[in-house]
Scaffold this motif. Structure first.
Motif, PDB file in Angstrom:
ATOM      1  N   VAL A  55      52.896  41.508  38.131  1.00 21.95           N
ATOM      2  CA  VAL A  55      53.294  42.846  37.683  1.00 21.95           C
ATOM      3  C   VAL A  55      52.174  43.585  36.941  1.00 21.95           C
ATOM      4  N   PRO A  56      51.436  42.953  35.993  1.00 18.19           N
ATOM      5  CA  PRO A  56      50.359  43.707  35.332  1.00 18.19           C
ATOM      6  C   PRO A  56      49.307  44.238  36.305  1.00 18.19           C
ATOM      7  N   ILE A  57      49.026  43.470  37.367  1.00 20.03           N
ATOM      8  CA  ILE A  57      48.086  43.942  38.375  1.00 20.03           C
ATOM      9  C   ILE A  57      48.658  45.152  39.090  1.00 20.03           C
TER      10      ILE A  57
ATOM     11  N   GLU B 227      46.885  40.058  46.768  1.00 19.78           N
ATOM     12  CA  GLU B 227      46.916  38.599  46.732  1.00 19.78           C
ATOM     13  C   GLU B 227      47.946  38.093  45.741  1.00 19.78           C
ATOM     14  N   LEU B 228      47.936  38.680  44.540  1.00 19.66           N
ATOM     15  CA  LEU B 228      48.844  38.194  43.509  1.00 19.66           C
ATOM     16  C   LEU B 228      50.294  38.453  43.860  1.00 19.66           C
ATOM     17  N   GLU B 229      50.569  39.524  44.605  1.00 13.88           N
ATOM     18  CA  GLU B 229      51.944  39.825  44.980  1.00 13.88           C
ATOM     19  C   GLU B 229      52.497  38.812  45.971  1.00 13.88           C
TER      20      GLU B 229
ATOM     21  N   VAL C 137      60.505  29.574  43.942  1.00  8.74           N
ATOM     22  CA  VAL C 137      60.863  30.408  42.794  1.00  8.74           C
ATOM     23  C   VAL C 137      59.763  31.438  42.572  1.00  8.74           C
ATOM     24  N   GLN C 138      60.162  32.668  42.315  1.00  9.12           N
ATOM     25  CA  GLN C 138      59.226  33.722  41.938  1.00  9.12           C
ATOM     26  C   GLN C 138      59.615  34.219  40.550  1.00  9.12           C
ATOM     27  N   VAL C 139      58.622  34.407  39.676  1.00 14.96           N
ATOM     28  CA  VAL C 139      58.860  34.857  38.307  1.00 14.96           C
ATOM     29  C   VAL C 139      58.034  36.108  38.048  1.00 14.96           C
ATOM     30  N   TYR C 140      58.679  37.154  37.540  1.00 14.70           N
ATOM     31  CA  TYR C 140      58.018  38.418  37.234  1.00 14.70           C
ATOM     32  C   TYR C 140      58.378  38.823  35.810  1.00 14.70           C
ATOM     33  N   ARG C 141      57.410  39.420  35.106  1.00  8.95           N
ATOM     34  CA  ARG C 141      57.675  39.853  33.731  1.00  8.95           C
ATOM     35  C   ARG C 141      56.993  41.192  33.482  1.00  8.95           C
TER      36      ARG C 141
END
Length: 264
Positions: A74-76, A101-103, A114-118
């Motif tokens: 998310v920050p990216i 890439e990070l997404e 599992v995917q975790v987003y903050r």
């Protein structure tokens, strides 16, 4: 220091970029697993991981006695949304590639994904809760799709097609599920299934925390076990199908903080 400053500072160090590369290749690792890839003391690795956590690029989760580290894109996405459209020089293009890439990151352990987003939002937990659960808000950001919730255990959830989706021939209901736990404005657990993908139900958890300074933390954990197409969709890896959770949370943050969404 702003959120962008913290992310840029964290990305400036080659060791921290290498740690992100390790989590990109296989997410959900313990500190010990990460240490084995570096010629560095345990204290040194812990210090770098703390910087990445403080910048929001790494999120940790407990699994039994183990503390697992997850890559948070998310920050990216936020940097991309705020800067890439303004500056198109080579460094910006490289950052856009890193965002893509990070997404794509997720953790796979045997048959579990599992995917975790903050994301950190200058808004109250109540405002964030309303934005997630009320149709007058959800039609204003992300996929601009109204939702219907019965906010009680066993209650129904429906994600309705946006006007754009309907123009493309989508049915009235595109996503459905069931509420497992509802504790407003702190925690919502539900099942989630994209009907158009024809896969099984997944498990979605929203957690909202107030740090007492006017900033709230929203953590989204999506267990997409047994649903590979859903995993690709919500990670933003399907062309022309939207940016998944990263784009949605970036848009939500912008809407709540400025009153205007990024994508209209």
């Amino acid at each position: 220091m702003t959120d962008d400053d913290a992310a840029f500072k964290a990305l400036a160090d080659p060791t921290r970029r290498f740690l992100l590369d390790l989590l990109f290749s296989r997410d959900g690792r313990t500190q010990g697993e990460l240490e084995s890839e570096l010629e560095m003391t345990r204290f040194g690795v812990a210090k770098h991981l703390r910087v990445l956590e403080d910048a929001g690029l790494v999120v940790t989760r407990r699994s039994g006695r183990e503390k697992l580290h997850f890559l948070n894109p998310v920050p990216i996405r936020l940097i991309h949304d705020r800067w890439i459209d303004k500056y198109t020089e080579r460094p910006a293009a490289a950052l856009a590639g890193l965002k893509r890439e990070l997404e794509q990151t997720m953790t796979t352990t045997e048959d579990t994904t599992v995917q975790v987003y903050r994301v950190y939002i200058k808004a109250t937990p109540e405002a964030i809760w309303d934005a997630i659960t009320k149709p007058e808000w959800t039609r204003r950001f992300g996929y601009q799709a109204p939702v219907e919730y019965e906010l009680r255990p066993g209650g129904a959830f429906r994600g309705l097609a946006s006007e754009v989706m309907k123009e493309g021939g989508a049915p009235d209901v595109v996503v459905d599920g069931e509420v497992i736990e509802a504790d407003p404005p702190r925690r919502l657990v539900q099942t989630w299934r994209a009907l158009y993908l024809g896969e099984s139900f997944t498990r979605l958890t929203y957690e909202i925390e107030d740090d007492g300074t006017g900033v709230s933390t929203l953590t989204v954990t999506h267990d997409v076990t047994g649903a590979p197409q859903t995993a690709a969709q919500v990670a933003g890896r399907i062309p022309d199908a939207g940016g998944g959770w990263s784009q949605t949370l970036s848009d939500l943050k912008t809407l709540l903080e400025t009153g205007e969404a990024l994508y209209t």
